[in-house]
Structures are given as C-alpha cells and as structure tokens.
Design a protein around this motif. Structure first.
Motif, PDB file in Angstrom:
ATOM      1  N   ASN A  38     183.267  44.605  15.395  1.00 36.77           N
ATOM      2  CA  ASN A  38     184.304  45.187  16.244  1.00 36.77           C
ATOM      3  C   ASN A  38     184.478  46.677  15.976  1.00 36.77           C
ATOM      4  OD1 ASN A  38     185.750  43.210  18.095  1.00 36.77           O
ATOM      5  ND2 ASN A  38     185.683  42.039  16.212  1.00 36.77           N
ATOM      6  N   GLU A  39     184.388  47.060  14.716  1.00 39.97           N
ATOM      7  CA  GLU A  39     184.493  48.483  14.389  1.00 39.97           C
ATOM      8  C   GLU A  39     183.317  49.247  14.981  1.00 39.97           C
ATOM      9  OE1 GLU A  39     184.844  48.657  10.152  1.00 39.97           O
ATOM     10  OE2 GLU A  39     186.931  47.952  10.160  1.00 39.97           O
ATOM     11  N   ALA A  40     182.138  48.642  14.920  1.00 40.02           N
ATOM     12  CA  ALA A  40     180.954  49.302  15.485  1.00 40.02           C
ATOM     13  C   ALA A  40     181.084  49.442  17.002  1.00 40.02           C
ATOM     14  CB  ALA A  40     179.698  48.492  15.145  1.00 40.02           C
ATOM     15  N   ILE A  41     181.616  48.418  17.643  1.00 40.90           N
ATOM     16  CA  ILE A  41     181.783  48.482  19.104  1.00 40.90           C
ATOM     17  C   ILE A  41     182.847  49.512  19.473  1.00 40.90           C
ATOM     18  CG2 ILE A  41     182.590  47.169  21.108  1.00 40.90           C
ATOM     19  CD1 ILE A  41     181.161  44.739  19.919  1.00 40.90           C
ATOM     20  N   ASP A  42     183.915  49.582  18.689  1.00 43.29           N
ATOM     21  CA  ASP A  42     184.933  50.616  18.934  1.00 43.29           C
ATOM     22  C   ASP A  42     184.301  52.003  18.852  1.00 43.29           C
ATOM     23  OD1 ASP A  42     187.680  48.890  17.225  1.00 43.29           O
ATOM     24  OD2 ASP A  42     186.878  48.726  19.262  1.00 43.29           O
ATOM     25  N   GLN A  43     183.440  52.194  17.881  1.00 42.08           N
ATOM     26  CA  GLN A  43     182.776  53.484  17.722  1.00 42.08           C
ATOM     27  C   GLN A  43     181.857  53.764  18.917  1.00 42.08           C
ATOM     28  OE1 GLN A  43     183.226  55.919  15.479  1.00 42.08           O
ATOM     29  NE2 GLN A  43     181.743  57.109  16.654  1.00 42.08           N
ATOM     30  N   LEU A  44     181.159  52.728  19.375  1.00 39.30           N
ATOM     31  CA  LEU A  44     180.286  52.899  20.539  1.00 39.30           C
ATOM     32  C   LEU A  44     181.097  53.245  21.786  1.00 39.30           C
ATOM     33  CD1 LEU A  44     177.809  49.922  19.987  1.00 39.30           C
ATOM     34  CD2 LEU A  44     177.273  52.354  19.827  1.00 39.30           C
ATOM     35  N   GLU A  45     182.248  52.625  21.927  1.00 40.48           N
ATOM     36  CA  GLU A  45     183.113  52.951  23.067  1.00 40.48           C
ATOM     37  C   GLU A  45     183.514  54.425  23.032  1.00 40.48           C
ATOM     38  OE1 GLU A  45     186.343  50.103  22.776  1.00 40.48           O
ATOM     39  OE2 GLU A  45     185.496  48.904  24.403  1.00 40.48           O
ATOM     40  N   ARG A  46     183.845  54.894  21.849  1.00 38.68           N
ATOM     41  CA  ARG A  46     184.244  56.315  21.721  1.00 38.68           C
ATOM     42  C   ARG A  46     183.040  57.222  21.969  1.00 38.68           C
ATOM     43  NH1 ARG A  46     187.494  54.216  17.543  1.00 38.68           N
ATOM     44  NH2 ARG A  46     185.863  54.564  16.007  1.00 38.68           N
ATOM     45  N   THR A  47     181.890  56.839  21.455  1.00 38.19           N
ATOM     46  CA  THR A  47     180.689  57.668  21.589  1.00 38.19           C
ATOM     47  C   THR A  47     180.280  57.824  23.053  1.00 38.19           C
ATOM     48  OG1 THR A  47     179.889  56.934  19.436  1.00 38.19           O
ATOM     49  CG2 THR A  47     178.256  57.892  20.934  1.00 38.19           C
ATOM     50  N   TYR A  48     180.319  56.726  23.779  1.00 32.45           N
ATOM     51  CA  TYR A  48     179.839  56.758  25.162  1.00 32.45           C
ATOM     52  C   TYR A  48     180.962  56.872  26.185  1.00 32.45           C
ATOM     53  CZ  TYR A  48     175.299  55.578  23.238  1.00 32.45           C
ATOM     54  OH  TYR A  48     174.121  55.619  22.539  1.00 32.45           O
ATOM     55  N   GLY A  49     182.199  56.914  25.691  1.00 31.18           N
ATOM     56  CA  GLY A  49     183.323  57.075  26.627  1.00 31.18           C
ATOM     57  C   GLY A  49     183.494  55.889  27.546  1.00 31.18           C
ATOM     58  N   GLY A  50     183.096  54.701  27.074  1.00 27.27           N
ATOM     59  CA  GLY A  50     183.161  53.528  27.945  1.00 27.27           C
ATOM     60  C   GLY A  50     184.078  52.462  27.376  1.00 27.27           C
TER      61      GLY A  50
END
Lengths: 71, 177
Positions: free
Chosen positions: A29-41
C-alpha cells in the motif's frame, strides 16, 4: 502474482509486482501510494471498477489511472 | 438551446395549437365560418412547423451521428498504425475489463453506454456524452495512451467522481482526475 499497472504507449506498464499470499500489504500500500504521487494518478481495480484506497490480498487488477483532459 | 428553453418552446407551440383549435371550434359553433377557418389554418400552420422542425432535427442528429462514427473510425485507424495492433489489443482488453466491471453496455465495437452519478453516458473514441433531453458532450484526451485506455480511464474516473464531466467540458485542455 499480482501486478500494479499503468496505461502507456505500450498498452500498459507493470510498475509493481507482488505475491498477495506472502507480501506485506502495508508495504504494498505504501508503494502504491508513492506510485500515485509519482504519476499523479489514482489506483483503481479493473476487476471491480472501483477506486482502491487500500489494497488487500483479494484486490485484483490494480491500475494507476492518470487524469484526462477535455477538449 | 438549453433544456428548459426547449421545454418552454414546445409548451408555447402546443398552447398555440390548442388555443387556435379552441377558437375555431367556438367560431364554427357560432356560425362564424370565416373566422373559424382562419383559426384552424393558424393551428395547422403551427402543427406543420412543429413537424418540419422535428424532421429537420432528426436528420441533423443522424448526420452528426454519422460524422462522429467516421471520426471515431479515423482516430482508431490512425492510432492502430502508430501504436501497433498489439498495443491496440492490450488497450481493448483493458477497456473490456472496465466495461464489464461497471456493467456497461456495448452499442457496437467501440461505443459504450454506462451510468455514473445518476446519469447515462455514451463514450466513444475521443468523445464522451451525458445523455438527457439536452445531450451534452466533450472531447476526452490523454496524450500518450491509446484511445481505448482513455475511454477506460474516463469511465473509471467519472464513476468515482461524476463532477469531472463538467470540469472536462468547461475547462478544456486541463487534466482532471
């Protein structure tokens, strides 16, 4: 193995792969949160069609959906 | 024309027809045949205008639909050549998953009805429409991904936040999600 995908020019890219049976879901979940922030999605499940706030071992087809524009 | 304006116009037209028919009836009963015939003629003129307007609107909608169809096929053909058939197949598979997940209805191979926020929407390559008495539409775009995945993204985002439709429609070119 489950994948977290992102739509791209190649169809989709695999951003993250994890084994739902053994993975630490908090880390996932932390990794996905980071991906959301990285890609703005935002993370959605293509299987349920719903927004995924917290990934569980039962969550399938997680995809980061980026904003789209009108025009 | 806005929805309420259409309703008011229809109401005025129907009111005119009924008023003139009523006048004609009164005149005929009072044996004022000339005045009655004139009122009847006025009523029939309004009816003829309403029928002609309905026929013209139907032809216009059919012409617009055909243009949209050709545009969609052109967009798909172009993207198929640029991104390749494998990417298109992958994108189509992703769209299919989303349509199945949200209970969408396929109109044909690349147009879909789906519901969000109490409204019915129609989505096709590069375009999204909110159905109603007055259908409203907007283009949708996301540079760099296949049209089918733009459609899948739009469906998911709109189901999560139906207010996005007006943002896309009113603030064009600015991404919202």
């Amino acid at each position: 193995m489950e994948q977290v995908k992102l739509f791209s020019q190649r169809g989709h890219d695999c951003l993250l792969e994890y084994d739902p049976a053994t993975a630490d879901m908090q880390e996932v979940n932390e990794a996905i949160d980071q991906l959301e922030r990285t890609y703005g999605g935002k993370a959605f499940s293509l299987e349920s069609g719903e927004r995924v706030e917290t990934v569980t071992p039962d969550t399938k087809e997680v995809t980061i959906i980026r904003p789209i524009a009108g025009g | 024309m806005a929805k309420f304006q259409v309703v008011i116009l229809r109401a005025v037209q129907v009111g005119c027809v009924l008023f003139n028919f009523a006048l004609a009836l009164i005149d005929f009963r009072a044996k004022h045949y000339g005045a009655g015939a004139f009122s009847l003629f006025c009523a029939l003129i309004v009816v003829a205008v309403m029928v002609a307007s309905a026929i013209a609107n139907k032809k216009h909608r059919a012409a617009i639909a055909e243009l949209r169809q050709r545009h969609a096929e052109m967009v798909l053909g172009l993207e198929g050549r640029v991104m390749g058939p494998e990417v298109e197949a992958m994108a189509y598979e992703n769209l299919t998953k989303v349509v199945k997940a949200v209970g969408g209805e396929w109109i044909d191979t690349h147009r879909i009805f789906f519901n969000a926020g109490g409204y019915k929407f129609r989505i096709e390559p590069n375009a999204l429409y909110r159905m109603g008495i007055q259908t409203e539409g907007t283009c949708i775009q996301n540079g760099g991904i296949h049209t089918f995945e733009v459609m899948a993204s739009a469906i998911l985002l709109l189901r999560h936040n139906p207010a996005l439709f007006d943002m896309w429609r009113l603030d064009q070119g600015h991404p919202y999600g």
